[in-house]
Design a protein around this motif. Structure first.
Motif, short mmCIF file in Angstrom:
data_model
loop_
_atom_site.label_atom_id
_atom_site.label_comp_id
_atom_site.label_asym_id
_atom_site.label_seq_id
_atom_site.Cartn_x
_atom_site.Cartn_y
_atom_site.Cartn_z
N GLN A 1 10.06 10.50 -5.41
CA GLN A 1 9.53 11.94 -5.36
C GLN A 1 8.56 12.10 -6.42
OE1 GLN A 1 12.56 14.85 -5.86
NE2 GLN A 1 14.07 13.94 -4.38
N ASN A 2 7.34 12.65 -5.73
CA ASN A 2 6.05 12.87 -6.43
C ASN A 2 5.76 14.26 -6.52
OD1 ASN A 2 3.84 11.97 -8.10
ND2 ASN A 2 2.53 11.94 -6.18
N ALA A 3 7.02 15.04 -6.54
CA ALA A 3 6.77 16.44 -6.32
C ALA A 3 6.23 17.08 -7.70
CB ALA A 3 7.89 17.23 -5.74
N PHE A 4 5.56 18.07 -7.33
CA PHE A 4 5.11 18.95 -8.57
C PHE A 4 6.31 19.91 -9.07
CE2 PHE A 4 3.02 22.21 -10.60
CZ PHE A 4 2.01 21.79 -11.66
N VAL A 5 6.94 19.84 -10.26
CA VAL A 5 8.19 20.20 -10.51
C VAL A 5 7.78 21.42 -11.61
CG1 VAL A 5 10.39 20.25 -11.38
CG2 VAL A 5 9.52 18.43 -9.91
N GLU B 1 0.70 -1.35 -0.11
CA GLU B 1 0.09 -0.22 -0.06
C GLU B 1 0.91 1.27 0.03
OE1 GLU B 1 -3.78 2.04 2.46
OE2 GLU B 1 -2.68 0.22 3.36
N GLN B 2 0.76 2.09 -1.24
CA GLN B 2 1.33 3.28 -1.13
C GLN B 2 0.73 4.56 -0.42
OE1 GLN B 2 2.35 3.87 -5.18
NE2 GLN B 2 4.46 2.94 -5.08
N VAL B 3 1.31 5.62 -0.02
CA VAL B 3 0.98 6.70 0.47
C VAL B 3 1.61 7.99 0.13
CG1 VAL B 3 2.25 6.37 2.61
CG2 VAL B 3 0.38 7.78 2.49
N GLU B 4 1.13 9.02 -0.52
CA GLU B 4 1.95 10.20 -0.62
C GLU B 4 2.00 11.12 0.66
OE1 GLU B 4 0.99 12.68 -4.55
OE2 GLU B 4 -0.42 13.23 -2.95
N VAL B 5 3.29 11.30 0.66
CA VAL B 5 3.78 12.05 1.89
C VAL B 5 4.24 13.51 1.46
CG1 VAL B 5 5.35 12.22 3.93
CG2 VAL B 5 4.37 10.17 3.07
N GLU B 6 3.81 14.70 1.89
CA GLU B 6 4.34 15.77 1.39
C GLU B 6 5.28 16.40 2.56
OE1 GLU B 6 2.45 20.42 1.03
OE2 GLU B 6 1.26 18.53 1.03
N ILE B 7 6.47 16.77 2.30
CA ILE B 7 7.35 17.41 3.17
C ILE B 7 7.52 18.79 2.88
CG2 ILE B 7 9.90 17.19 4.01
CD1 ILE B 7 8.24 14.52 4.41
N PRO B 8 7.30 19.49 3.61
CA PRO B 8 7.16 20.94 3.76
C PRO B 8 8.79 21.54 3.60
CG PRO B 8 5.72 20.61 5.38
CD PRO B 8 6.59 19.41 5.01
N PRO C 1 5.06 20.60 -2.93
CA PRO C 1 4.27 19.55 -2.69
C PRO C 1 2.90 19.83 -3.12
CG PRO C 1 5.18 20.76 -0.55
CD PRO C 1 5.63 21.34 -1.94
N VAL C 2 2.43 19.13 -3.78
CA VAL C 2 0.99 19.26 -4.50
C VAL C 2 0.25 17.97 -4.23
CG1 VAL C 2 -0.80 20.01 -6.12
CG2 VAL C 2 1.57 21.19 -6.00
N ALA D 1 12.32 19.39 0.16
CA ALA D 1 10.99 19.53 0.22
C ALA D 1 10.50 18.93 -1.02
CB ALA D 1 10.60 20.94 0.39
N GLY D 2 9.36 18.44 -0.91
CA GLY D 2 8.56 17.67 -2.02
C GLY D 2 7.72 16.83 -1.49
N VAL D 3 6.81 16.06 -2.60
CA VAL D 3 6.07 14.87 -2.22
C VAL D 3 6.81 13.79 -2.56
CG1 VAL D 3 3.86 14.07 -2.95
CG2 VAL D 3 4.05 16.55 -2.60
N TYR D 4 6.55 12.66 -1.80
CA TYR D 4 7.23 11.39 -2.04
C TYR D 4 6.07 10.36 -1.92
CZ TYR D 4 11.52 13.80 -1.06
OH TYR D 4 12.55 14.82 -0.86
#
Length: 592
Positions: free
Chosen positions: A350-354, A280-287, A416-417, A326-329
């Motif tokens: 990384q799943n950050a909005f670039v 199970e995956q989860v999206e984590v936002e690191i400010p 991070p979006v 910082a970003g979304v992982y």
């Protein structure tokens, strides 16, 4: 009348008799040749049966007691034998041993002590008569004035004969006396009320046998019994012991708990999952600005790791552990701290909005809609209606010809979006980052140096440089071309920039081959082939290199540029040099 007295009676004892002078517990003996009753010389003893004045005898007895030391009195009493037969106390001469009565009479036997107490000599009484109380006829004033036992300096009253030979520890002490050698009784509630230890000597106030054989407390005779509340004291004793025990046990438990936690924290392994987690995956936002425990707490709340200490420990052991940006992982749930760290260091996670450098706003809006599963055009509409509430700087232009007031303020970076967030939150975060980066640059000084209308036009120049240049060296030369063409004395292009990138912007396209008739005839304010000077606003979001190049261009006199292969840009200073390269470009493109 006999030779030795006025009437019949026994002859006095001889001074050498062993019992001479033993007159009971009395005062000091008279000196040789003196009478016990005064200072007058008397060669014959008094008749023991003669009636004497009780007052005189008692007065003399007091004087003799006061003159004789207490130790001598006590010693005389101890040497006095106990007579078996009752006898009267007699006055004896002070010398000689008892002599035989010339008339054959023996001294009358002295009466046996019957338990009463005779502290002094009694007056001689006639034979067979009852003794008289010498104190009965004494005046009260005289008794009060000459009482030897009524003053603090006097010796204590002599004990009755029946108690004198008793052991000191068996003699009863008055309840009001205080003995400094006797241990004091405990008064603290913790110690009082307990049973007296076996074999303890009776203390003041303990129960003692009365005359009738019963036991009663001394305090019963004059006050309350100190043992009357024994039951309550024992109850308080038990409560106090229980409270103390609970406190001690609680303190021991607390110390053990704190010590265990300290040991676990310092030396024990932190709680952690094993392996790379579940599927199970989860999206984590690191400010931005998150480090160490900030990141670890976010991962723990998302269920990625079991404890923050596990992640921080792995981060400290890894040389690259503190390079997380910082970003979304995209991470798995229930990962070990080390596995989560390794995945976050991998760019694939990384799943950050670039936002790449030079990207136009229209492309950014479309990507946000896609990421948040929104209807197309949703983010663009919000940007147009809520632009003033997103934090634009005061120097931002509000020219009505602007196609997008946010153009140039969606700073190129990774954001991070996360799914479920709002588009305006992402836009506001981008504008905030742009303001932060622009504040680092002195845009106002650059605008003044090159005769521009404030920071807004400097940002526009940077957007043009970003769109036309390919490398950092190209950016500086490209910035010089812009400033040279904006010069008022530019007669070669007549202050027209003639940038294809501006024309592509207004058409939302990216073409290399542009029809000259079309480009020369389109009156749109963003068409730099048609209008002189800069366009109304930025045509994209410049990066840091383009911004710095706009602040520090070259000064080599570059006026023209062209890219023959799309990989390299050629710069020229004269029209002839530019026309030769332009003809070569047309030949390669088949434009003839």
């Amino acid at each position: 009348m006999t030779e030795y007295g006025r009437g019949p009676g026994s002859e006095p004892w001889h001074p050498e008799d062993p019992l001479y002078g033993d007159q009971g517990w009395g005062g000091p003996q008279a000196a040789h040749g003196q009478s016990q009753y005064g200072d007058q010389q008397q060669s014959y003893p008094q008749d023991p049966y003669a009636q004497q004045d009780p007052y005189t005898q008692q007065h003399q007895g007091h004087q003799q007691y006061q003159q004789q030391p207490y130790d001598q009195q006590h010693q005389q009493y101890e040497q006095q034998p106990q007579h078996q037969q009752p006898q009267h106390h007699q006055q004896q001469p002070q010398y000689g041993t008892p002599q035989q009565d010339p008339y054959g009479q023996q001294p009358p036997a002295q009466p046996q002590y019957d338990g009463g107490w005779d502290p002094g000599q009694q007056a001689a009484v006639p034979y067979g008569a009852e003794p008289q109380d010498p104190y009965a006829q004494q005046p009260a004033a005289y008794a009060e004035a000459h009482d030897p036992y009524g003053t603090p300096e006097a010796y204590p009253p002599p004990q009755p004969p029946g108690r004198r030979d008793a052991a000191p520890e068996q003699q009863q002490k008055p309840s009001t006396d205080w003995d400094p050698d006797e241990p004091q009784e405990e008064t603290h509630p913790f110690f009082t009320g307990a049973d007296e230890p076996a074999g303890r000597e009776p203390r003041d106030g303990d129960d003692e046998p009365d005359d009738d054989g019963s036991r009663s407390s001394r305090r019963d005779r004059g006050g309350s019994d100190r043992r009357g509340g024994k039951g309550k004291k024992k109850s308080r004793n038990g409560c106090a012991c229980l409270v103390v025990s609970l406190v001690l046990v609680g303190g021991a438990v607390g110390v053990t708990y704190v010590g265990y936690n300290y040991w676990q924290k310092e030396f024990g392994a932190p709680a952690d999952f094993a392996g790379s987690g579940t599927g199970e995956q989860v999206e984590v936002e690191i400010p931005e600005g998150s480090f160490g425990y900030d990141i670890a707490n976010i991962l723990r709340k998302k269920g990625v790791i079991k404890s923050s200490d596990a992640f921080v420990t792995a981060q400290n052991r890894n040389p690259k552990g503190k390079t997380i940006q910082a970003g979304v992982y995209l991470l798995n749930k229930q990962m070990s701290g080390a596995s989560a760290l390794e995945l976050m260091l991998d760019p694939k996670s990384q799943n950050a909005f670039v936002i790449p450098e030079g990207t136009r706003n229209v492309a950014i809006y479309a990507e946000i809609d896609e990421r948040l599963d929104l209807k197309k055009g949703t983010t663009a509409k919000i940007a147009k209606t809520k632009a003033e509430s997103l934090g634009l700087p005061d120097w931002a232009d509000d020219d009505p010809d602007l196609k997008d007031p946010l153009e140039g303020f969606l700073y190129p970076a990774a954001y991070p979006v996360a799914k479920g967030s709002k588009p305006e939150d992402a836009l506001k975060r981008m504008v905030t980052r742009a303001n932060k980066e622009y504040d680092k640059l002195d845009l106002a000084a650059t605008a003044k140096k090159y005769n521009l209308d404030g920071p807004w036009q400097v940002l526009t120049v940077a957007s043009l440089v970003q769109a036309e240049g390919l490398t950092h060296d190209d950016f500086r030369k490209m910035a010089e071309v812009v400033y040279n063409r904006l010069e008022p004395d530019n007669t070669i292009t007549n202050r027209k920039l003639e940038f294809d990138s501006a024309f592509n912007y207004l058409n939302n396209q990216s073409k290399i081959k542009i029809n000259l008739r079309e480009i020369r005839t389109n009156p749109d304010p963003y068409n730099t082939y048609y209008h002189a000077g800069l366009p109304p606003g930025p045509i994209g979001n410049p990066g840091v290199d383009a911004l710095k190049a706009s602040l520090n261009p070259t000064s080599n006199g570059w006026m023209f540029f062209i890219s023959l292969d799309g990989k390299k840009t050629d710069f020229t200073k004269t029209v002839d040099e530019h026309e030769r390269l332009n003809d070569k470009f047309k030949e390669q493109q088949g434009l003839g």
